[in-house]
Design a protein around this motif. Structure first.
Motif, mmCIF file in Angstrom:
data_model
loop_
_atom_site.group_PDB
_atom_site.id
_atom_site.type_symbol
_atom_site.label_atom_id
_atom_site.label_comp_id
_atom_site.label_asym_id
_atom_site.label_seq_id
_atom_site.Cartn_x
_atom_site.Cartn_y
_atom_site.Cartn_z
ATOM 1 N N GLN A 96 49.967 46.729 -46.217
ATOM 2 C CA GLN A 96 50.458 45.607 -45.417
ATOM 3 C C GLN A 96 50.000 44.276 -46.021
ATOM 4 O O GLN A 96 50.799 43.342 -46.154
ATOM 5 C CB GLN A 96 49.959 45.741 -43.982
ATOM 6 C CG GLN A 96 50.423 44.643 -43.062
ATOM 7 C CD GLN A 96 49.870 44.820 -41.660
ATOM 8 O OE1 GLN A 96 48.751 45.326 -41.484
ATOM 9 N NE2 GLN A 96 50.621 44.417 -40.660
ATOM 10 N N TRP A 112 49.227 38.199 -36.399
ATOM 11 C CA TRP A 112 47.928 38.087 -37.046
ATOM 12 C C TRP A 112 48.088 37.569 -38.466
ATOM 13 O O TRP A 112 49.120 37.759 -39.097
ATOM 14 C CB TRP A 112 47.242 39.442 -37.115
ATOM 15 C CG TRP A 112 46.721 39.972 -35.811
ATOM 16 C CD1 TRP A 112 46.673 39.330 -34.615
ATOM 17 C CD2 TRP A 112 46.157 41.262 -35.593
ATOM 18 N NE1 TRP A 112 46.118 40.145 -33.666
ATOM 19 C CE2 TRP A 112 45.791 41.344 -34.236
ATOM 20 C CE3 TRP A 112 45.926 42.364 -36.406
ATOM 21 C CZ2 TRP A 112 45.198 42.463 -33.678
ATOM 22 C CZ3 TRP A 112 45.350 43.486 -35.847
ATOM 23 C CH2 TRP A 112 44.984 43.536 -34.500
ATOM 24 N N GLU A 168 54.848 37.631 -37.391
ATOM 25 C CA GLU A 168 53.632 38.447 -37.253
ATOM 26 C C GLU A 168 52.608 37.690 -36.406
ATOM 27 O O GLU A 168 52.443 36.489 -36.547
ATOM 28 C CB GLU A 168 53.032 38.753 -38.638
ATOM 29 C CG GLU A 168 53.928 39.560 -39.539
ATOM 30 C CD GLU A 168 54.097 41.002 -39.096
ATOM 31 O OE1 GLU A 168 53.312 41.477 -38.250
ATOM 32 O OE2 GLU A 168 55.025 41.650 -39.588
ATOM 33 N N VAL A 177 50.217 34.207 -42.749
ATOM 34 C CA VAL A 177 50.826 34.863 -41.590
ATOM 35 C C VAL A 177 52.327 34.939 -41.869
ATOM 36 O O VAL A 177 53.006 33.917 -41.839
ATOM 37 C CB VAL A 177 50.616 34.073 -40.279
ATOM 38 C CG1 VAL A 177 51.255 34.806 -39.109
ATOM 39 C CG2 VAL A 177 49.170 33.806 -40.017
ATOM 40 N N TRP A 185 52.432 41.400 -47.414
ATOM 41 C CA TRP A 185 52.421 40.047 -46.858
ATOM 42 C C TRP A 185 52.220 39.014 -47.958
ATOM 43 O O TRP A 185 52.884 37.989 -47.969
ATOM 44 C CB TRP A 185 51.310 39.907 -45.823
ATOM 45 C CG TRP A 185 51.605 40.543 -44.494
ATOM 46 C CD1 TRP A 185 52.629 41.394 -44.192
ATOM 47 C CD2 TRP A 185 50.846 40.386 -43.314
ATOM 48 N NE1 TRP A 185 52.559 41.778 -42.890
ATOM 49 C CE2 TRP A 185 51.471 41.179 -42.322
ATOM 50 C CE3 TRP A 185 49.699 39.698 -42.995
ATOM 51 C CZ2 TRP A 185 50.991 41.258 -41.013
ATOM 52 C CZ3 TRP A 185 49.214 39.770 -41.714
ATOM 53 C CH2 TRP A 185 49.848 40.542 -40.724
ATOM 54 N N HIS A 228 46.940 49.354 -43.985
ATOM 55 C CA HIS A 228 46.675 47.921 -43.959
ATOM 56 C C HIS A 228 46.498 47.325 -45.348
ATOM 57 O O HIS A 228 46.824 46.149 -45.551
ATOM 58 C CB HIS A 228 45.511 47.606 -43.029
ATOM 59 C CG HIS A 228 45.897 47.762 -41.597
ATOM 60 N ND1 HIS A 228 46.989 47.131 -41.040
ATOM 61 C CD2 HIS A 228 45.375 48.529 -40.615
ATOM 62 C CE1 HIS A 228 47.105 47.473 -39.777
ATOM 63 N NE2 HIS A 228 46.136 48.317 -39.487
#
Length: 168
Positions: free
Chosen positions: A155, A45, A43, A39, A159, A152
């Motif tokens: 993303q 989620w 963020e 995480v 991350w 995503h």
């Protein structure tokens, strides 16, 4: 939606969806149990929640397609239910997340197989879950789902590249 986005032909749309669904699946398969719990600061989620969201969004798109063709309207509670499912998946195993993602892909694939060229391009006017008039088409739905998967996947890669610490 004021213009038609996405591939003009259904066969191109199917190929584009399949290519991007396979790329997203490959990213999911490569995730370690530790990386699912990442995480980034600020963020809400973790990576597992994002993976769950990717599969859930495919099902949500099918619900929109059903409304477009005269099915019952979706209320705002649908968003809350979807969010609760995604948040509950924060601690799910990679196998469970992958199975749910595969189920969403299979359902969307089945939907695409049910379309013909005319239906793929037909634009419908409908009310969104908040009562606003909007337009939608299967062509737009494919564009939205593919770009959603792309968003995503990028993303998740970002991350993980940030090196954020996994959470419990």
């Amino acid at each position: 939606m004021t213009e038609q986005l996405g591939p003009a032909r259904l066969d191109e749309a199917v190929a584009w969806f399949e290519e991007n669904a396979a790329a997203a699946r490959a990213v999911i398969v490569a995730l370690s149990p530790e990386s699912l719990r990442v995480v980034p600061d600020g963020e809400p989620w973790n990576v597992a929640s994002i993976v769950s969201h990717m599969g859930a969004a495919l099902h949500f798109s099918l619900a929109v397609e059903a409304v477009m063709r005269g099915g019952p309207p979706l209320g705002p509670e649908v968003f809350a239910e979807n969010r609760a499912k995604v948040e509950a998946a924060a601690g799910a195993s990679k196998e469970d997340l992958l199975a749910a993602f595969d189920e969403g892909v299979a359902a969307f694939r089945q939907h695409l197989a049910s379309l013909d060229e005319e239906e793929y391009g037909r634009v419908y006017t409908m009310r969104d879950p908040f009562g606003r008039e909007t337009t939608w088409s299967s062509r737009f739905g494919v564009w939205r789902q593919v770009t959603h998967l792309q968003e995503h996947v990028a993303q998740i890669r970002d991350w993980l590249a940030r090196g954020s610490a996994p959470t419990a």
